[in-house]
Motif scaffolding. Structure first.
Motif, PDB file in Angstrom:
ATOM      1  N   UNK A   1      -7.086  -0.191  -2.988  1.00 24.76           N
ATOM      2  CA  UNK A   1      -7.389   1.233  -2.881  1.00 24.76           C
ATOM      3  C   UNK A   1      -6.187   2.083  -3.292  1.00 24.76           C
ATOM      4  N   UNK A   2      -4.983   1.647  -2.944  1.00 23.12           N
ATOM      5  CA  UNK A   2      -3.780   2.372  -3.379  1.00 23.12           C
ATOM      6  C   UNK A   2      -3.672   2.362  -4.896  1.00 23.12           C
ATOM      7  N   UNK A   3      -4.006   1.238  -5.505  1.00 24.94           N
ATOM      8  CA  UNK A   3      -4.002   1.154  -6.973  1.00 24.94           C
ATOM      9  C   UNK A   3      -5.075   2.053  -7.571  1.00 24.94           C
TER      10      UNK A   3
ATOM     11  N   UNK B   1       0.839  -1.194   0.000  1.00 24.52           N
ATOM     12  CA  UNK B   1       0.000   0.000   0.000  1.00 24.52           C
ATOM     13  C   UNK B   1       0.877   1.249   0.000  1.00 24.52           C
ATOM     14  N   UNK B   2       1.785   1.358   0.947  1.00 27.87           N
ATOM     15  CA  UNK B   2       2.624   2.554   1.067  1.00 27.87           C
ATOM     16  C   UNK B   2       3.598   2.695  -0.088  1.00 27.87           C
ATOM     17  N   UNK B   3       4.147   1.577  -0.568  1.00 28.72           N
ATOM     18  CA  UNK B   3       5.102   1.671  -1.674  1.00 28.72           C
ATOM     19  C   UNK B   3       4.407   2.106  -2.967  1.00 28.72           C
ATOM     20  N   UNK B   4       3.212   1.604  -3.218  1.00 26.70           N
ATOM     21  CA  UNK B   4       2.457   2.047  -4.404  1.00 26.70           C
ATOM     22  C   UNK B   4       2.145   3.532  -4.281  1.00 26.70           C
ATOM     23  N   UNK B   5       1.771   3.978  -3.089  1.00 26.94           N
ATOM     24  CA  UNK B   5       1.486   5.404  -2.881  1.00 26.94           C
ATOM     25  C   UNK B   5       2.751   6.257  -3.067  1.00 26.94           C
TER      26      UNK B   5
ATOM     27  N   UNK C   1       3.602  -8.794  -7.214  1.00 25.77           N
ATOM     28  CA  UNK C   1       4.323  -9.316  -6.046  1.00 25.77           C
ATOM     29  C   UNK C   1       3.378  -9.466  -4.850  1.00 25.77           C
ATOM     30  N   UNK C   2       2.497  -8.511  -4.642  1.00 22.65           N
ATOM     31  CA  UNK C   2       1.533  -8.608  -3.542  1.00 22.65           C
ATOM     32  C   UNK C   2       0.634  -9.833  -3.734  1.00 22.65           C
ATOM     33  N   UNK C   3       0.233 -10.088  -4.954  1.00 16.33           N
ATOM     34  CA  UNK C   3      -0.605 -11.267  -5.221  1.00 16.33           C
ATOM     35  C   UNK C   3       0.182 -12.549  -5.011  1.00 16.33           C
TER      36      UNK C   3
ATOM     37  N   UNK D   1       4.454  -0.127 -10.640  1.00 17.76           N
ATOM     38  CA  UNK D   1       3.190  -0.363  -9.935  1.00 17.76           C
ATOM     39  C   UNK D   1       2.638  -1.740 -10.281  1.00 17.76           C
ATOM     40  N   UNK D   2       2.721  -2.123 -11.550  1.00 20.90           N
ATOM     41  CA  UNK D   2       2.250  -3.453 -11.948  1.00 20.90           C
ATOM     42  C   UNK D   2       3.079  -4.545 -11.265  1.00 20.90           C
TER      43      UNK D   2
END
Length: 181
Positions: free
Chosen positions: A131-133, A92-96, A118-120, A112-113
């Motif tokens: 939400x960050x996305x 969340x924070x890294x995408x932001x 990686x999160x998945x 971002x992709x």
């Protein structure tokens, strides 16, 4: 400052035995790492031309570059850590941070992709990451990103993803309203 604090935490952990460390006061947690990334994501950046110095360079360019560096150095330290696992707050924070600090470009979209993927893979894809996305608005980057964003993020609820891609989001969870995050 945040990056130097993290480096001191890691150094203390190593001095106490690293992987064999049994001192609970010096074992870093995801909160320690995520605090640095969150600090970078929330750094006040002003890209107004009126803040340019005599050379015409914007004063905040150095701050932006230092924040991007600190974000990715911290994420790399988490990947290499022997005691900390990434959680949904990390992504969340890294995408932001990437959304705020990097100019809108194909490179930003690729990063971002990659974070989304990686999160998945790690099973921490959650509503906070989604939400960050959504806040990132990467559909402006190009047609292929817009298509991916529409099909995979906007139209899909988190619960529509396979269980293996979100299974750790409750175990390694963070609550959006929690004051410690």
């Amino acid at each position: 400052v945040a990056k130097s604090m993290l480096l001191r935490i890691i150094e203390r952990h190593e001095l106490d035995g690293g992987y064999d460390n049994t001192n609970p006061l010096s074992i870093p947690t995801a909160l320690s790492y995520n605090a640095v990334i969150r600090c970078c994501a929330n750094v006040p950046i002003d890209f107004d031309v009126s803040t340019a110095d005599e050379d015409g360079n914007k004063k905040n360019i150095y701050v932006r570059d230092a924040a991007i560096d600190a974000s990715f150095v911290t994420f790399d330290a988490m990947l290499r850590s022997d005691v900390v696992e990434r959680n949904s707050a990390t992504y969340d924070y890294l995408i932001r941070a990437v959304t705020k600090l990097m100019p809108t470009s194909r490179t930003q979209g690729n990063i971002i992709y990659a974070l989304y993927t990686k999160a998945r893979e790690e099973g921490v894809y959650s509503e906070a990451v989604r939400q960050a996305l959504m806040d990132a608005s990467i559909e402006d980057i190009g047609e292929e990103f817009a298509k991916w964003f529409q099909n995979e993020v906007k139209e899909k609820d988190v619960l529509e993803y396979p269980q293996r891609e979100r299974q750790n989001s409750r175990i390694l969870r963070y609550q959006i309203g929690d004051d410690t995050y």
